[in-house]
Design an enzyme around this catalytic site. Sequence first.
Site, PDB file in Angstrom:
ATOM      1  N   SER A   7       0.776  -1.063   0.295  1.00 48.52           N
ATOM      2  CA  SER A   7      -0.408   0.258  -0.160  1.00 48.52           C
ATOM      3  C   SER A   7       0.843   0.986  -0.090  1.00 48.52           C
ATOM      4  CB  SER A   7      -0.998   0.271   0.952  1.00 48.52           C
ATOM      5  OG  SER A   7      -1.542   0.742   1.663  1.00 48.52           O
ATOM      6  N   HIS A  31      -1.823  -1.848  -4.396  1.00 45.85           N
ATOM      7  CA  HIS A  31      -3.210  -1.055  -3.070  1.00 45.85           C
ATOM      8  C   HIS A  31      -3.154   0.375  -3.179  1.00 45.85           C
ATOM      9  CE1 HIS A  31      -5.982  -2.320  -0.472  1.00 45.85           C
ATOM     10  NE2 HIS A  31      -5.839  -1.562  -0.044  1.00 45.85           N
ATOM     11  N   ASP A  33      -5.079   2.963  -0.916  1.00 48.26           N
ATOM     12  CA  ASP A  33      -6.341   3.962  -0.422  1.00 48.26           C
ATOM     13  C   ASP A  33      -6.528   5.193  -0.825  1.00 48.26           C
ATOM     14  OD1 ASP A  33      -6.079   1.254   1.567  1.00 48.26           O
ATOM     15  OD2 ASP A  33      -4.031   2.364   1.748  1.00 48.26           O
ATOM     16  N   MET A  35      -9.042   8.028   0.763  1.00 48.03           N
ATOM     17  CA  MET A  35     -10.250   7.847   1.498  1.00 48.03           C
ATOM     18  C   MET A  35     -10.606   9.883   1.592  1.00 48.03           C
ATOM     19  SD  MET A  35      -7.387   7.731   4.870  1.00 48.03           S
ATOM     20  CE  MET A  35      -6.412   5.728   4.558  1.00 48.03           C
ATOM     21  N   HIS A  64      -8.832   0.454  -3.374  1.00 47.76           N
ATOM     22  CA  HIS A  64      -9.726   0.804  -2.340  1.00 47.76           C
ATOM     23  C   HIS A  64      -9.938   1.960  -2.097  1.00 47.76           C
ATOM     24  CE1 HIS A  64      -9.560  -0.106   2.929  1.00 47.76           C
ATOM     25  NE2 HIS A  64     -10.973  -0.010   2.080  1.00 47.76           N
ATOM     26  N   MET A  66     -12.028   4.290   0.290  1.00 46.11           N
ATOM     27  CA  MET A  66     -13.315   4.772   1.348  1.00 46.11           C
ATOM     28  C   MET A  66     -13.358   5.643   1.367  1.00 46.11           C
ATOM     29  SD  MET A  66      -9.657   3.868   3.628  1.00 46.11           S
ATOM     30  CE  MET A  66      -8.599   3.678   2.613  1.00 46.11           C
ATOM     31  N   MET A 136     -11.150  -6.025   6.381  1.00 48.87           N
ATOM     32  CA  MET A 136     -10.250  -4.855   7.187  1.00 48.87           C
ATOM     33  C   MET A 136      -9.899  -5.403   8.566  1.00 48.87           C
ATOM     34  SD  MET A 136      -9.478  -2.233   5.552  1.00 48.87           S
ATOM     35  CE  MET A 136      -9.176  -1.562   6.294  1.00 48.87           C
ATOM     36  N   GLY A 141      -8.638   3.625   7.754  1.00 48.70           N
ATOM     37  CA  GLY A 141      -8.174   5.324   7.825  1.00 48.70           C
ATOM     38  C   GLY A 141      -6.884   5.534   8.300  1.00 48.70           C
ATOM     39  N   PHE A 142      -6.454   4.469   9.184  1.00 47.53           N
ATOM     40  CA  PHE A 142      -4.739   5.080   8.993  1.00 47.53           C
ATOM     41  C   PHE A 142      -4.372   3.740   8.750  1.00 47.53           C
ATOM     42  CE2 PHE A 142      -7.504   8.028  11.088  1.00 47.53           C
ATOM     43  CZ  PHE A 142      -6.927   9.394  10.750  1.00 47.53           C
ATOM     44  N   GLY A 143      -2.888   4.192   8.175  1.00 50.81           N
ATOM     45  CA  GLY A 143      -1.801   3.185   8.790  1.00 50.81           C
ATOM     46  C   GLY A 143      -1.024   3.102   9.696  1.00 50.81           C
ATOM     47  N   ASP A 174      -6.594  -6.610   4.868  1.00 54.16           N
ATOM     48  CA  ASP A 174      -5.573  -4.783   4.657  1.00 54.16           C
ATOM     49  C   ASP A 174      -5.605  -4.736   6.932  1.00 54.16           C
ATOM     50  OD1 ASP A 174      -5.425  -2.468   4.686  1.00 54.16           O
ATOM     51  OD2 ASP A 174      -6.608  -1.845   2.868  1.00 54.16           O
ATOM     52  N   GLY A 175      -4.524  -4.561   6.948  1.00 55.64           N
ATOM     53  CA  GLY A 175      -3.763  -3.636   7.970  1.00 55.64           C
ATOM     54  C   GLY A 175      -3.316  -4.137   8.917  1.00 55.64           C
ATOM     55  N   GLY A 176      -2.318  -3.824   9.495  1.00 51.65           N
ATOM     56  CA  GLY A 176      -1.532  -4.473  10.342  1.00 51.65           C
ATOM     57  C   GLY A 176      -1.332  -6.054  10.419  1.00 51.65           C
ATOM     58  N   SER A 197       2.912  -0.411   5.675  1.00 56.04           N
ATOM     59  CA  SER A 197       4.516   0.245   6.567  1.00 56.04           C
ATOM     60  C   SER A 197       5.192  -0.645   6.713  1.00 56.04           C
ATOM     61  CB  SER A 197       3.424   0.518   8.136  1.00 56.04           C
ATOM     62  OG  SER A 197       2.877  -0.074   8.892  1.00 56.04           O
TER      63      SER A 197
HETATM   64  C1  DX5 Z   1      -6.059   0.999   5.969  1.00 54.12           C
HETATM   65  C2  DX5 Z   1      -5.617   0.734   4.638  1.00 54.12           C
HETATM   66  C3  DX5 Z   1      -4.220   0.338   4.703  1.00 54.12           C
HETATM   67  C4  DX5 Z   1      -3.217   0.882   5.113  1.00 54.12           C
HETATM   68  C5  DX5 Z   1      -2.483  -0.032   5.830  1.00 54.12           C
HETATM   69  O1  DX5 Z   1      -7.065   2.320   6.435  1.00 54.12           O
HETATM   70  O2  DX5 Z   1      -6.492   0.903   4.446  1.00 54.12           O
HETATM   71  O3  DX5 Z   1      -4.142  -0.197   2.881  1.00 54.12           O
HETATM   72  O4  DX5 Z   1      -1.790   1.012   4.038  1.00 54.12           O
HETATM   73  O5  DX5 Z   1      -1.574  -0.325   6.131  1.00 54.12           O
HETATM   74  P1  DX5 Z   1      -0.703  -0.893   7.414  1.00 54.12           P
HETATM   75  O6  DX5 Z   1      -0.160  -2.164   6.648  1.00 54.12           O
HETATM   76  O7  DX5 Z   1       0.347   0.214   7.610  1.00 54.12           O
HETATM   77  O8  DX5 Z   1      -1.804  -1.653   8.921  1.00 54.12           O
HETATM   78 ZN    ZN Z   2      -6.390  -0.503   1.714  1.00 56.71          ZN
END
Ligand code: DX5
Ligand code: ZN
Length: 215
Positions: A7, A31, A33, A35, A64, A66, A136, A141-143, A174-176, A197
Amino acid sequence: MFRIAPSILAANFLRLEKDLQTVNRSGDILHLDVMDGSLVPNISFGFSVIDQLAPAVSVPMDAHLMVVEPQRWFDKIASDGVSMCSFHYEAAGSHSAEYLARIKSLGMKAGLVINPDVPVDRLFPYIGQADYFLLMSVFAGFGGQKFIPESLERAASLKREIKRLGADALIEMDGGINMTTVSSVRDAGVDIAVAGSAVFGAADPEAAVRALRGA
Ligand code: DX5
Ligand code: ZN
């Protein structure tokens, strides 16, 4: 095959081309994102960025969305050469089937997304209509957020239902997702893991993508 979708939310926009080349060389999917600050409490980037990066990308692009009213953007996304396009069930509600069909009619794979607080069985009626489901594993909303472990059982449950119905929809998560969580994500039946990240925060992003895929 287990695929990794870096991403670029976590990329360095001062050297975006370099980070895109990292994805071209090592990633399976890029990917994106998008938003809007309404559906989710953050604003990322929009078409001024996607228009410019698209020609530099050689892997399939995965948008994606959002955003509220995602249907307003399907044509534009298709015209940018995006091959996978997903929107949130929370934004589309009873229009979800219609929007999936619209995305497919534009020649893209259609995906339906839910946040961690939406029961996974809300997706079951769309098995057979969606090409993929994006679960998710953090709140969109946030990485850089921490992986929610209950996401694993949600993926396994969705996978069981897809198999029970003899369908072939893919599951994206997606996420973490990082070196600590990725193997359990894969083992839960996830086909595509998004990583922000864990890739762009690594000293060697290409090696990080390969390590995530092979973990
Ligand atoms: C969050 C995004 C993710 C984000 C994932 O809303 O949809 O795609 O970039 O970031 P990491 O891998 O750092 O959790
Ligand atoms: Zn995403």
